[in-house]
Design a protein around this motif. Structure first.
Motif, PDB file in Angstrom:
ATOM      1  N   ILE A 271       0.836  -1.205   0.000  1.00 45.20           N
ATOM      2  CA  ILE A 271       0.000   0.000   0.000  1.00 45.20           C
ATOM      3  C   ILE A 271       0.871   1.254   0.000  1.00 45.20           C
ATOM      4  O   ILE A 271       0.592   2.235  -0.709  1.00 45.20           O
ATOM      5  CB  ILE A 271      -0.944  -0.011   1.211  1.00 45.20           C
TER       6      ILE A 271
ATOM      7  N   ILE B 136      -6.159   4.833  -2.675  1.00 47.04           N
ATOM      8  CA  ILE B 136      -5.990   4.041  -1.458  1.00 47.04           C
ATOM      9  C   ILE B 136      -7.340   3.747  -0.807  1.00 47.04           C
ATOM     10  O   ILE B 136      -7.537   2.683  -0.198  1.00 47.04           O
ATOM     11  CB  ILE B 136      -5.064   4.775  -0.472  1.00 47.04           C
TER      12      ILE B 136
ATOM     13  N   TYR C 204       1.090   4.178  -2.944  1.00 42.77           N
ATOM     14  CA  TYR C 204       0.908   5.602  -2.658  1.00 42.77           C
ATOM     15  C   TYR C 204       2.106   6.423  -3.132  1.00 42.77           C
ATOM     16  O   TYR C 204       1.945   7.489  -3.735  1.00 42.77           O
ATOM     17  CB  TYR C 204       0.690   5.810  -1.160  1.00 42.77           C
TER      18      TYR C 204
ATOM     19  N   ALA D 279      -6.501  -1.289  -7.425  1.00 47.45           N
ATOM     20  CA  ALA D 279      -5.925   0.039  -7.633  1.00 47.45           C
ATOM     21  C   ALA D 279      -5.856   0.391  -9.114  1.00 47.45           C
ATOM     22  O   ALA D 279      -5.962   1.564  -9.477  1.00 47.45           O
ATOM     23  CB  ALA D 279      -4.536   0.104  -7.006  1.00 47.45           C
TER      24      ALA D 279
ATOM     25  N   THR E 297      -4.682  -5.785  -3.982  1.00 48.89           N
ATOM     26  CA  THR E 297      -4.377  -4.355  -3.872  1.00 48.89           C
ATOM     27  C   THR E 297      -3.972  -3.762  -5.220  1.00 48.89           C
ATOM     28  O   THR E 297      -4.398  -2.660  -5.579  1.00 48.89           O
ATOM     29  CB  THR E 297      -3.262  -4.129  -2.849  1.00 48.89           C
TER      30      THR E 297
ATOM     31  N   LEU F  48      -9.110   0.406  -1.650  1.00 43.54           N
ATOM     32  CA  LEU F  48      -8.585  -0.871  -1.158  1.00 43.54           C
ATOM     33  C   LEU F  48      -9.441  -1.473  -0.040  1.00 43.54           C
ATOM     34  O   LEU F  48      -9.733  -2.677  -0.077  1.00 43.54           O
ATOM     35  CB  LEU F  48      -7.138  -0.693  -0.705  1.00 43.54           C
TER      36      LEU F  48
END
Length: 221
Positions: free
Chosen positions: A45, A66, A49, A103, A99, A69
């Motif tokens: 994560i 984010i 980012y 994303a 993830t 998620l």
């Protein structure tokens, strides 16, 4: 779940002197593996980012990605709960895989929105609606492909079904919920973040103007 209930029941018992208990096998393996996997999930994560912050040149825009998620994680856990499959080592690995997959859908929407605002002079709301309409097909194609590919693995048939089922169920539930909620929640979250960013910029400009005004007043004295 069963291991936790068993451990709670054993803790209530008064063990005779010289006797103790411990969990071995799959339970011990799960306890050892969940720590590093949790760190890997946090790192994934963080890397997402950092990469998006560098690409968008903004610290607020990646937050919209984010936010999607946890939406996917909700569908994954709901799928495990509905089917009665426990959260295993393979299910945790599938969550880490999820993830990046979820994303990607959010990145498609935000990227098209930013390009529409720059190249076609659209407002934020118009760009978000256009992004949802244009990117809906590739997002659904990706979700449908992954879901259909995982369906055979989610069937409780054949040897090793207990090991492959959790991974398939997590991916199917996470992709379905993540896609649906991303198309609905992400535009709202991104719009609010952009509005907050604009409000902070206006506040900063106002503070600079007030500071310069006071400085001119002090110089005039």
């Amino acid at each position: 779940m069963v291991a936790q209930e068993t451990k709670a029941a054993l803790n209530k018992l008064s063990m005779p002197a010289g006797f103790s208990y411990k969990f071995n096998g799959a339970i011990q393996q799960k306890a050892r593996a969940f720590g590093p996997l949790t760190s890997a999930l946090k790192l994934s994560i963080l890397l997402i980012y950092m990469l998006l912050a560098a690409l968008y040149e903004s610290f607020l825009d990646p937050l919209a990605v984010i936010v999607t998620l946890p939406l996917a994680l909700t569908g994954s856990l709901l799928g495990l709960l509905t089917t009665g499959v426990p959260l295993s080592l393979y299910a945790f690995i599938a969550i880490i895989m999820l993830t990046g997959l979820v994303a990607k859908n959010a990145i498609l929407l935000i990227d098209y929105t930013k390009r529409a605002m720059r190249g076609r002079d659209m407002t934020m709301t118009e760009a978000l609606v256009e992004a949802g309409r244009t990117r809906l097909r590739p997002i659904l194609m990706t979700t449908g492909t992954i879901t259909l590919a995982m369906l055979p693995l989610a069937m409780p048939v054949g040897p090793g079904a207990s090991e492959r089922m959790p991974m398939a169920i997590v991916l199917i539930g996470g992709m379905l919920s993540g896609t649906l909620l991303t198309l609905i929640v992400l535009p709202v979250v991104y719009l609010k973040l952009v509005q907050a960013k604009s409000a902070l910029a206006r506040l900063h400009v106002f503070q600079l103007w007030r500071y310069n005004y006071r400085q001119k007043g002090q110089d005039a004295r």
